[in-house]
Design an enzyme around this catalytic site. Structure first.
Site, mmCIF file in Angstrom:
data_model
loop_
_atom_site.group_PDB
_atom_site.id
_atom_site.type_symbol
_atom_site.label_atom_id
_atom_site.label_comp_id
_atom_site.label_asym_id
_atom_site.label_seq_id
_atom_site.Cartn_x
_atom_site.Cartn_y
_atom_site.Cartn_z
ATOM 1 N N GLU A 1 6.397 44.199 49.919
ATOM 2 C CA GLU A 1 7.854 44.346 49.745
ATOM 3 C C GLU A 1 8.543 43.324 48.612
ATOM 4 O O GLU A 1 9.010 43.986 47.729
ATOM 5 C CB GLU A 1 8.637 44.106 50.934
ATOM 6 C CG GLU A 1 8.270 45.140 52.206
ATOM 7 C CD GLU A 1 8.635 44.588 53.298
ATOM 8 O OE1 GLU A 1 9.334 43.633 53.474
ATOM 9 O OE2 GLU A 1 8.503 45.571 54.326
ATOM 10 N N ASN B 1 21.983 47.299 61.751
ATOM 11 C CA ASN B 1 21.667 46.067 62.079
ATOM 12 C C ASN B 1 21.563 44.797 61.144
ATOM 13 O O ASN B 1 20.681 43.787 61.088
ATOM 14 C CB ASN B 1 20.492 46.205 62.779
ATOM 15 C CG ASN B 1 19.078 46.896 62.116
ATOM 16 O OD1 ASN B 1 19.204 47.085 60.996
ATOM 17 N ND2 ASN B 1 17.829 46.870 62.473
ATOM 18 N N TYR C 1 10.494 52.009 52.774
ATOM 19 C CA TYR C 1 10.318 52.515 54.263
ATOM 20 C C TYR C 1 9.370 53.506 54.520
ATOM 21 O O TYR C 1 9.532 54.529 55.212
ATOM 22 C CB TYR C 1 11.855 52.836 54.797
ATOM 23 C CG TYR C 1 12.722 51.758 55.078
ATOM 24 C CD1 TYR C 1 12.425 50.728 56.146
ATOM 25 C CD2 TYR C 1 14.028 51.532 54.566
ATOM 26 C CE1 TYR C 1 13.244 49.730 56.541
ATOM 27 C CE2 TYR C 1 14.666 50.518 54.829
ATOM 28 C CZ TYR C 1 14.543 49.593 55.944
ATOM 29 O OH TYR C 1 15.430 48.651 56.067
ATOM 30 N N HIS D 1 17.122 43.025 57.213
ATOM 31 C CA HIS D 1 15.816 43.431 57.240
ATOM 32 C C HIS D 1 14.860 41.986 56.645
ATOM 33 O O HIS D 1 15.285 41.212 55.992
ATOM 34 C CB HIS D 1 15.586 44.279 56.100
ATOM 35 C CG HIS D 1 14.016 44.293 55.838
ATOM 36 N ND1 HIS D 1 13.190 45.234 56.163
ATOM 37 C CD2 HIS D 1 13.100 44.027 54.913
ATOM 38 C CE1 HIS D 1 11.930 45.323 56.159
ATOM 39 N NE2 HIS D 1 11.804 44.454 55.159
ATOM 40 N N LYS E 1 21.598 43.620 54.229
ATOM 41 C CA LYS E 1 21.569 45.458 54.198
ATOM 42 C C LYS E 1 23.190 45.651 53.987
ATOM 43 O O LYS E 1 24.349 44.726 53.992
ATOM 44 C CB LYS E 1 21.316 45.707 55.442
ATOM 45 C CG LYS E 1 19.860 45.979 55.968
ATOM 46 C CD LYS E 1 19.574 46.593 57.284
ATOM 47 C CE LYS E 1 18.093 46.781 57.386
ATOM 48 N NZ LYS E 1 17.727 47.426 58.717
HETATM 49 P P1 IDP Z 1 12.710 46.495 61.509
HETATM 50 O O1 IDP Z 1 13.825 46.485 60.640
HETATM 51 O O2 IDP Z 1 13.111 45.400 62.846
HETATM 52 O O3 IDP Z 1 11.424 46.184 60.943
HETATM 53 P P2 IDP Z 1 11.783 49.080 61.831
HETATM 54 O O4 IDP Z 1 10.994 49.703 63.058
HETATM 55 O O5 IDP Z 1 10.662 48.829 60.755
HETATM 56 O O6 IDP Z 1 12.586 47.947 62.228
HETATM 57 O O7 IDP Z 1 12.770 50.138 61.164
HETATM 58 C C1 IDP Z 1 13.345 49.810 60.137
HETATM 59 C C2 IDP Z 1 14.865 50.206 60.086
HETATM 60 O O8 IDP Z 1 15.449 51.415 60.401
HETATM 61 C C3 IDP Z 1 15.650 49.550 61.352
HETATM 62 O O9 IDP Z 1 15.757 47.983 60.955
HETATM 63 C C4 IDP Z 1 16.857 50.138 61.569
HETATM 64 O O10 IDP Z 1 17.851 49.811 60.273
HETATM 65 C C5 IDP Z 1 16.399 51.511 61.378
HETATM 66 N N1 IDP Z 1 15.913 52.414 62.447
HETATM 67 C C6 IDP Z 1 14.616 52.014 63.212
HETATM 68 N N2 IDP Z 1 14.850 52.724 64.451
HETATM 69 C C7 IDP Z 1 15.934 53.471 64.459
HETATM 70 C C8 IDP Z 1 16.280 54.482 65.272
HETATM 71 O O11 IDP Z 1 15.856 54.838 66.240
HETATM 72 N N3 IDP Z 1 17.564 54.988 64.935
HETATM 73 C C9 IDP Z 1 18.274 54.707 63.781
HETATM 74 N N4 IDP Z 1 17.795 53.595 62.936
HETATM 75 C C10 IDP Z 1 16.635 53.014 63.373
HETATM 76 MG MG MG Z 2 10.249 47.266 59.607
#
Ligand code: IDP
Ligand code: MG
Length: 149
Positions: free
Chosen positions: A126, A112, A49, A115, A9
């Site tokens: 994807e 984080n 997303y 992805h 990212k």
């Molecule tokens: P993942 O990346 O582990 O699959 P997802 O639930 O699909 O997690 O969420 C996609 C991305 O959205 C996460 O990697 C993170 O960057 C962001 N995200 C998810 N939940 C939150 C939140 O509660 N606050 C801010 N960003 C979030």
């Molecule tokens: Mg996800």
């Protein structure tokens, strides 16, 4: 052989973590079959997303993911979808175990660093967003016999 979509990212690219992140997958034994540096548009971000549209964090997520270039790649290997998810660690780095990419290299859920697809079906969807079939390279590596029985 199974494939997954992985993306360093914008924060990972800006923090010079691209090499370290790719190195972890390489050392594990996963094979790069496609890779490129790109900047996501809002349109692509919404496609990627789509499942999160309407959630409270969605606008922030789109801003984050379009804020700079990402390194997009496809990795191949046995059970690579679950394997890369495990290597990346929990979505929120605060809950990610030490030894995982997010556990070692990130602090907050909205930054984080990486992805990865969450299922084989998501991976297919994807990969098709980011790569044409001609960009996916199937090839042999001499190390394969040392990774698989
Ligand atoms: P993942 O990346 O582990 O699959 P997802 O639930 O699909 O997690 O969420 C996609 C991305 O959205 C996460 O990697 C993170 O960057 C962001 N995200 C998810 N939940 C939150 C939140 O509660 N606050 C801010 N960003 C979030
Ligand atoms: Mg996800």
């Amino acid at each position: 052989m199974e494939r997954t979509y992985v993306m360093v990212k914008p924060d990972g690219v800006q923090r010079n973590l691209t090499g370290e992140i790719i190195a972890r997958y390489e050392k594990k034994g996963y094979k790069l079959v496609a890779m490129k540096l790109i900047r996501l548009t809002r349109e692509i971000a919404e496609k990627h997303y789509a499942e999160h549209i309407g959630k409270g964090f969605f606008e922030g997520l789109v801003e984050y993911i379009t804020s700079g270039p990402v390194v997009a790649m496809v990795l191949e290997g046995k059970d690579v979808v679950a394997g890369v998810r495990a290597m990346n660690g929990a979505t929120n780095p605060a809950n990610a175990a030490p030894g995982t990419i997010r556990g070692d290299l990130a602090i907050e859920v909205g930054r984080n660093v990486v992805h990865a697809s969450d299922s084989v079906a998501s991976a297919e969807r994807e990969i098709a967003i980011y790569f044409g079939p001609e960009e996916l390279i199937s090839y042999e590596k001499n190390v394969d016999g040392w990774l698989y029985e």
